[in-house]
Design a protein around this motif. Structure first.
Motif, PDB file in Angstrom:
ATOM      1  N   THR A   1       0.830  -1.195   0.000  1.00  0.00           N
ATOM      2  CA  THR A   1       0.000   0.000   0.000  1.00  0.00           C
ATOM      3  C   THR A   1       0.872   1.255   0.000  1.00  0.00           C
ATOM      4  O   THR A   1       0.589   2.225  -0.710  1.00  0.00           O
ATOM      5  CB  THR A   1      -0.938  -0.002   1.221  1.00  0.00           C
ATOM      6  N   ALA A   2       1.943   1.236   0.770  1.00  0.00           N
ATOM      7  CA  ALA A   2       2.873   2.370   0.775  1.00  0.00           C
ATOM      8  C   ALA A   2       3.520   2.541  -0.602  1.00  0.00           C
ATOM      9  O   ALA A   2       3.678   3.666  -1.094  1.00  0.00           O
ATOM     10  CB  ALA A   2       3.932   2.167   1.848  1.00  0.00           C
ATOM     11  N   MET A   3       3.890   1.430  -1.232  1.00  0.00           N
ATOM     12  CA  MET A   3       4.480   1.495  -2.576  1.00  0.00           C
ATOM     13  C   MET A   3       3.508   2.129  -3.567  1.00  0.00           C
ATOM     14  O   MET A   3       3.888   2.986  -4.384  1.00  0.00           O
ATOM     15  CB  MET A   3       4.869   0.086  -3.034  1.00  0.00           C
ATOM     16  N   ILE A   4       2.235   1.742  -3.509  1.00  0.00           N
ATOM     17  CA  ILE A   4       1.239   2.302  -4.419  1.00  0.00           C
ATOM     18  C   ILE A   4       1.137   3.809  -4.234  1.00  0.00           C
ATOM     19  O   ILE A   4       1.070   4.565  -5.209  1.00  0.00           O
ATOM     20  CB  ILE A   4      -0.129   1.624  -4.193  1.00  0.00           C
ATOM     21  N   ARG A   5       1.150   4.261  -2.991  1.00  0.00           N
ATOM     22  CA  ARG A   5       1.064   5.692  -2.729  1.00  0.00           C
ATOM     23  C   ARG A   5       2.258   6.436  -3.317  1.00  0.00           C
ATOM     24  O   ARG A   5       2.125   7.528  -3.870  1.00  0.00           O
ATOM     25  CB  ARG A   5       0.975   5.942  -1.214  1.00  0.00           C
ATOM     26  N   ILE A   6       3.439   5.845  -3.215  1.00  0.00           N
ATOM     27  CA  ILE A   6       4.646   6.491  -3.760  1.00  0.00           C
ATOM     28  C   ILE A   6       4.592   6.532  -5.278  1.00  0.00           C
ATOM     29  O   ILE A   6       4.844   7.565  -5.907  1.00  0.00           O
ATOM     30  CB  ILE A   6       5.913   5.773  -3.275  1.00  0.00           C
ATOM     31  N   LEU A   7       4.265   5.413  -5.882  1.00  0.00           N
ATOM     32  CA  LEU A   7       4.235   5.358  -7.349  1.00  0.00           C
ATOM     33  C   LEU A   7       3.185   6.303  -7.928  1.00  0.00           C
ATOM     34  O   LEU A   7       3.364   6.836  -9.032  1.00  0.00           O
ATOM     35  CB  LEU A   7       3.969   3.918  -7.813  1.00  0.00           C
ATOM     36  N   ASP A   8       2.124   6.535  -7.196  1.00  0.00           N
ATOM     37  CA  ASP A   8       1.071   7.425  -7.676  1.00  0.00           C
ATOM     38  C   ASP A   8       1.551   8.872  -7.792  1.00  0.00           C
ATOM     39  O   ASP A   8       0.954   9.659  -8.519  1.00  0.00           O
ATOM     40  CB  ASP A   8      -0.138   7.350  -6.733  1.00  0.00           C
ATOM     41  N   THR A   9       2.624   9.213  -7.110  1.00  0.00           N
ATOM     42  CA  THR A   9       3.139  10.595  -7.180  1.00  0.00           C
ATOM     43  C   THR A   9       3.934  10.864  -8.449  1.00  0.00           C
ATOM     44  O   THR A   9       4.324  12.003  -8.698  1.00  0.00           O
ATOM     45  CB  THR A   9       4.037  10.905  -5.966  1.00  0.00           C
ATOM     46  N   LEU A  10       4.194   9.834  -9.245  1.00  0.00           N
ATOM     47  CA  LEU A  10       5.042  10.001 -10.426  1.00  0.00           C
ATOM     48  C   LEU A  10       4.292  10.590 -11.621  1.00  0.00           C
ATOM     49  O   LEU A  10       4.913  11.039 -12.588  1.00  0.00           O
ATOM     50  CB  LEU A  10       5.652   8.653 -10.825  1.00  0.00           C
ATOM     51  N   HIS A  11       2.953  10.557 -11.593  1.00  0.00           N
ATOM     52  CA  HIS A  11       2.138  11.069 -12.693  1.00  0.00           C
ATOM     53  C   HIS A  11       1.025  11.949 -12.138  1.00  0.00           C
ATOM     54  O   HIS A  11       0.533  11.720 -11.031  1.00  0.00           O
ATOM     55  CB  HIS A  11       1.508   9.931 -13.499  1.00  0.00           C
ATOM     56  N   ASP A  12       0.626  12.936 -12.953  1.00  0.00           N
ATOM     57  CA  ASP A  12      -0.537  13.726 -12.558  1.00  0.00           C
ATOM     58  C   ASP A  12      -1.807  13.070 -13.102  1.00  0.00           C
ATOM     59  O   ASP A  12      -1.761  11.978 -13.685  1.00  0.00           O
ATOM     60  CB  ASP A  12      -0.399  15.184 -13.013  1.00  0.00           C
ATOM     61  N   ALA A  13      -2.942  13.749 -12.930  1.00  0.00           N
ATOM     62  CA  ALA A  13      -4.220  13.157 -13.341  1.00  0.00           C
ATOM     63  C   ALA A  13      -4.297  12.925 -14.835  1.00  0.00           C
ATOM     64  O   ALA A  13      -5.043  12.056 -15.310  1.00  0.00           O
ATOM     65  CB  ALA A  13      -5.374  14.055 -12.886  1.00  0.00           C
ATOM     66  N   ASN A  14      -3.521  13.671 -15.633  1.00  0.00           N
ATOM     67  CA  ASN A  14      -3.515  13.489 -17.089  1.00  0.00           C
ATOM     68  C   ASN A  14      -2.607  12.349 -17.541  1.00  0.00           C
ATOM     69  O   ASN A  14      -2.643  11.957 -18.710  1.00  0.00           O
ATOM     70  CB  ASN A  14      -3.063  14.775 -17.782  1.00  0.00           C
ATOM     71  N   GLY A  15      -1.758  11.884 -16.626  1.00  0.00           N
ATOM     72  CA  GLY A  15      -0.800  10.853 -17.008  1.00  0.00           C
ATOM     73  C   GLY A  15       0.562  11.394 -17.365  1.00  0.00           C
ATOM     74  O   GLY A  15       1.461  10.631 -17.740  1.00  0.00           O
ATOM     75  N   ASP A  16       0.759  12.719 -17.270  1.00  0.00           N
ATOM     76  CA  ASP A  16       2.079  13.291 -17.504  1.00  0.00           C
ATOM     77  C   ASP A  16       3.006  12.939 -16.346  1.00  0.00           C
ATOM     78  O   ASP A  16       2.592  12.937 -15.170  1.00  0.00           O
ATOM     79  CB  ASP A  16       2.004  14.816 -17.609  1.00  0.00           C
ATOM     80  N   THR A  17       4.273  12.633 -16.668  1.00  0.00           N
ATOM     81  CA  THR A  17       5.274  12.421 -15.636  1.00  0.00           C
ATOM     82  C   THR A  17       5.609  13.769 -15.004  1.00  0.00           C
ATOM     83  O   THR A  17       6.008  14.705 -15.705  1.00  0.00           O
ATOM     84  CB  THR A  17       6.537  11.779 -16.229  1.00  0.00           C
ATOM     85  N   THR A  18       5.416  13.882 -13.707  1.00  0.00           N
ATOM     86  CA  THR A  18       5.588  15.165 -13.012  1.00  0.00           C
ATOM     87  C   THR A  18       6.546  14.981 -11.847  1.00  0.00           C
ATOM     88  O   THR A  18       6.135  14.628 -10.734  1.00  0.00           O
ATOM     89  CB  THR A  18       4.237  15.688 -12.497  1.00  0.00           C
ATOM     90  N   ILE A  19       7.826  15.227 -12.103  1.00  0.00           N
ATOM     91  CA  ILE A  19       8.862  15.082 -11.086  1.00  0.00           C
ATOM     92  C   ILE A  19       9.693  16.356 -11.086  1.00  0.00           C
ATOM     93  O   ILE A  19      10.216  16.755 -12.138  1.00  0.00           O
ATOM     94  CB  ILE A  19       9.756  13.867 -11.384  1.00  0.00           C
ATOM     95  N   PRO A  20       9.842  17.033  -9.968  1.00  0.00           N
ATOM     96  CA  PRO A  20      10.649  18.254  -9.928  1.00  0.00           C
ATOM     97  C   PRO A  20      12.062  18.018 -10.447  1.00  0.00           C
ATOM     98  O   PRO A  20      12.722  17.046 -10.076  1.00  0.00           O
ATOM     99  CB  PRO A  20      10.659  18.613  -8.435  1.00  0.00           C
ATOM    100  N   GLY A  21      12.512  18.889 -11.356  1.00  0.00           N
ATOM    101  CA  GLY A  21      13.865  18.785 -11.890  1.00  0.00           C
ATOM    102  C   GLY A  21      14.005  17.912 -13.113  1.00  0.00           C
ATOM    103  O   GLY A  21      15.104  17.811 -13.683  1.00  0.00           O
ATOM    104  N   VAL A  22      12.927  17.269 -13.557  1.00  0.00           N
ATOM    105  CA  VAL A  22      12.985  16.423 -14.751  1.00  0.00           C
ATOM    106  C   VAL A  22      12.510  17.239 -15.950  1.00  0.00           C
ATOM    107  O   VAL A  22      11.438  17.842 -15.928  1.00  0.00           O
ATOM    108  CB  VAL A  22      12.134  15.153 -14.582  1.00  0.00           C
ATOM    109  N   ASP A  23      13.317  17.268 -17.003  1.00  0.00           N
ATOM    110  CA  ASP A  23      13.098  18.155 -18.139  1.00  0.00           C
ATOM    111  C   ASP A  23      12.012  17.659 -19.085  1.00  0.00           C
ATOM    112  O   ASP A  23      11.798  16.455 -19.244  1.00  0.00           O
ATOM    113  CB  ASP A  23      14.394  18.330 -18.942  1.00  0.00           C
ATOM    114  N   SER A  24      11.374  18.628 -19.771  1.00  0.00           N
ATOM    115  CA  SER A  24      10.377  18.354 -20.795  1.00  0.00           C
ATOM    116  C   SER A  24      10.639  19.293 -21.958  1.00  0.00           C
ATOM    117  O   SER A  24      11.299  20.328 -21.802  1.00  0.00           O
ATOM    118  CB  SER A  24       8.968  18.573 -20.237  1.00  0.00           C
ATOM    119  N   GLY A  25      10.166  18.960 -23.163  1.00  0.00           N
ATOM    120  CA  GLY A  25      10.431  19.798 -24.329  1.00  0.00           C
ATOM    121  C   GLY A  25       9.329  19.697 -25.367  1.00  0.00           C
ATOM    122  O   GLY A  25       8.229  19.211 -25.099  1.00  0.00           O
ATOM    123  N   HIS A  26       9.656  20.141 -26.599  1.00  0.00           N
ATOM    124  CA  HIS A  26       8.694  20.159 -27.704  1.00  0.00           C
ATOM    125  C   HIS A  26       9.358  19.586 -28.949  1.00  0.00           C
ATOM    126  O   HIS A  26      10.514  19.901 -29.252  1.00  0.00           O
ATOM    127  CB  HIS A  26       8.219  21.587 -27.969  1.00  0.00           C
TER     128      HIS A  26
END
Length: 446
Positions: free
Chosen positions: A225-250
């Motif tokens: 259950t703790a693992m599920i809670r942690i893994l859930d923080t890796l994506h937002d509701a849209n499914g985008d990977t949202t991690i501070p300091g991780v780059d994104s582009g176009h």
């Protein structure tokens, strides 16, 4: 395009197909725990393959800690450039659980004309493309040609360290990596960007030992259950990977064809795509985290206990232009900061694979696009790839001014590399033999 090149490639195809089928029959899985004999047999078969193409001095080089690579240094006219041809001879496992419709190591040509079998596309197709190219170039090659074929690209490779330790062997003006492909058959594609791949393990501990879920569940936290809670923080509701300091582009190149992507990815009807932005952005210029595996009981063995410890393996694809070490550290720091119910969290590095972007103004890239256009009779698409080829970073270290040409016949739509019913279209092999031969001739002249 030279008509002699085109007709020569066409005449070679019966032999090319026969040689490809022979190679597919060798189950060269280099993963730990698999029989090493077929892998070594495959390395010897590759030496014989290039000897049959007229290459002299082809040999196996011992790679410390891993399987040998196949290497040759073929002379050309004095002062001419050096082209290195790369592919790999190992393949992914092909377990029955994947649901193969035919035997994975018994190649078969089906009604659609494609050749099915593990490695038929990834990357034994690259081997026969290089074979056909050397046959068409003949003994009077217009430039120096080096051959480098890896024996463990699909698993933990030791080749990068070996290349960096022996720069004189692997110096070149252009490296041609035939281990990728276009969006679809008949649509020429040159890959101009590779996402990198960083990976780590995440271990979560909550209890000293398993305990009865009925007696203690509801207050004592279980690790899953703790693992599920942690893994859930890796994506937002849209499914985008949202991690501070991780780059994104176009993405500015050719668009990813949605119908090709949907067919190739096997997304079920009605299932939505992850993330936001264009499809090209999502798969080529935005990060993505995947949970590759997890250590826990399977459903048949599960009992009524709270799990004290769970470990997951995570992979994150990172965008071209980003720093792999910094991106992995950002992921690991984020994971360490997530401690639901004050659980113990241990994060350990597995690897960093660096991203890559092509300089499209390089004369070799211009020549490669021209050769593709001639061979296919269609405009070339500059495409990205979410796949990673770690050797690219090592080649850049030993030959910093060299161009990297990334192409092949592993089409996104139907080749199903790493999955069941992997296949290749022989028409693409023929076109790529023509394109690669024409490219070497054009580049040598430039």
């Amino acid at each position: 395009m030279s008509e002699s090149t085109k007709s020569g490639a066409s005449a070679l195809m019966p032999e090319i197909i026969e040689r490809l089928e022979t190679l597919v029959r060798i189950p060269s899985v280099a993963f730990p725990g698999f029989d090493p004999e077929p892998v070594r047999r495959m390395g010897e078969a590759v030496v014989e393959l290039f000897e049959a193409a007229g290459a002299a001095g082809v040999r196996l080089l011992d790679v410390p800690g891993g399987y040998p690579c196949v290497y040759a240094d073929l002379p050309g006219p004095e002062g001419s450039p050096t082209v290195m041809l790369y592919a790999h001879y190992d393949v992914q496992p092909a377990p029955a659980s994947q649901g193969w419709q035919s035997e994975p190591f018994e190649p078969v040509t089906k009604d659609d004309g494609r050749i099915y079998g593990r490695g038929a596309a990834d990357d034994k197709s690259g081997l026969v493309i290089h074979y056909g190219t050397l046959k068409l170039l003949g003994p009077d090659r217009p430039c120096h040609v080096k051959i480098l074929v890896e024996g463990e690209e699909e698993t933990i490779s030791h080749l990068e360290d070996f290349v960096e330790a022996n720069p004189d062997l692997f110096g070149c003006d252009v490296a041609v990596i035939a281990d990728i492909g276009p969006q679809a058959v008949g649509r020429p594609g040159l890959t101009t960007a590779l996402r990198g791949d960083v990976a780590c393990t995440l271990t979560v501990r909550t209890l000293a030992n398993p305990v009865h879920s009925g007696m203690f569940g509801g207050a004592a936290p279980d690790a899953m259950t703790a693992m599920i809670r942690i893994l859930d923080t890796l994506h937002d509701a849209n499914g985008d990977t949202t991690i501070p300091g991780v780059d994104s582009g176009h993405w500015d190149g050719a668009a990813m064809d949605e119908s090709v992507y949907r067919d190739g990815s096997a997304i079920l009807p009605g299932v939505e795509f992850l993330g936001t932005g264009s499809l090209s952005d999502r798969i080529w210029m935005k990060p993505s985290v995947t949970v590759l595996g997890m250590d826990l009981p399977n459903t048949a063995e599960a009992s009524n206990v709270l799990l004290p410890e769970v470990t997951a393996k995570l992979s994150m694809r990172i965008i071209p232009g980003s720093d792999a070490d910094a991106q992995l550290e950002a992921l690991m720091a984020h994971l360490r900061a997530q401690r639901p119910w004050n659980c113990e969290v241990v994060v350990e590095k597995i690897k960093t694979g660096h991203p890559f972007a092509v300089d499209e103004s390089h004369p070799a890239i211009v020549a490669a696009k021209d050769a593709l256009t001639d061979a296919y009779g269609a405009p070339v698409e500059s495409i990205g790839s979410g796949a990673s080829i770690p050797l690219v970073a090592s080649l850049q270290k030993v030959a910093p001014s060299a161009a990297i040409v990334l192409w092949g016949v592993e089409d996104t739509e139907k080749s199903r590399i790493h999955a069941s019913d992997e296949s290749v279209d022989p028409r693409e092999i023929e076109r790529m033999i023509v394109a690669q031969t024409e490219f070497i001739q054009k580049f040598a002249q430039s």
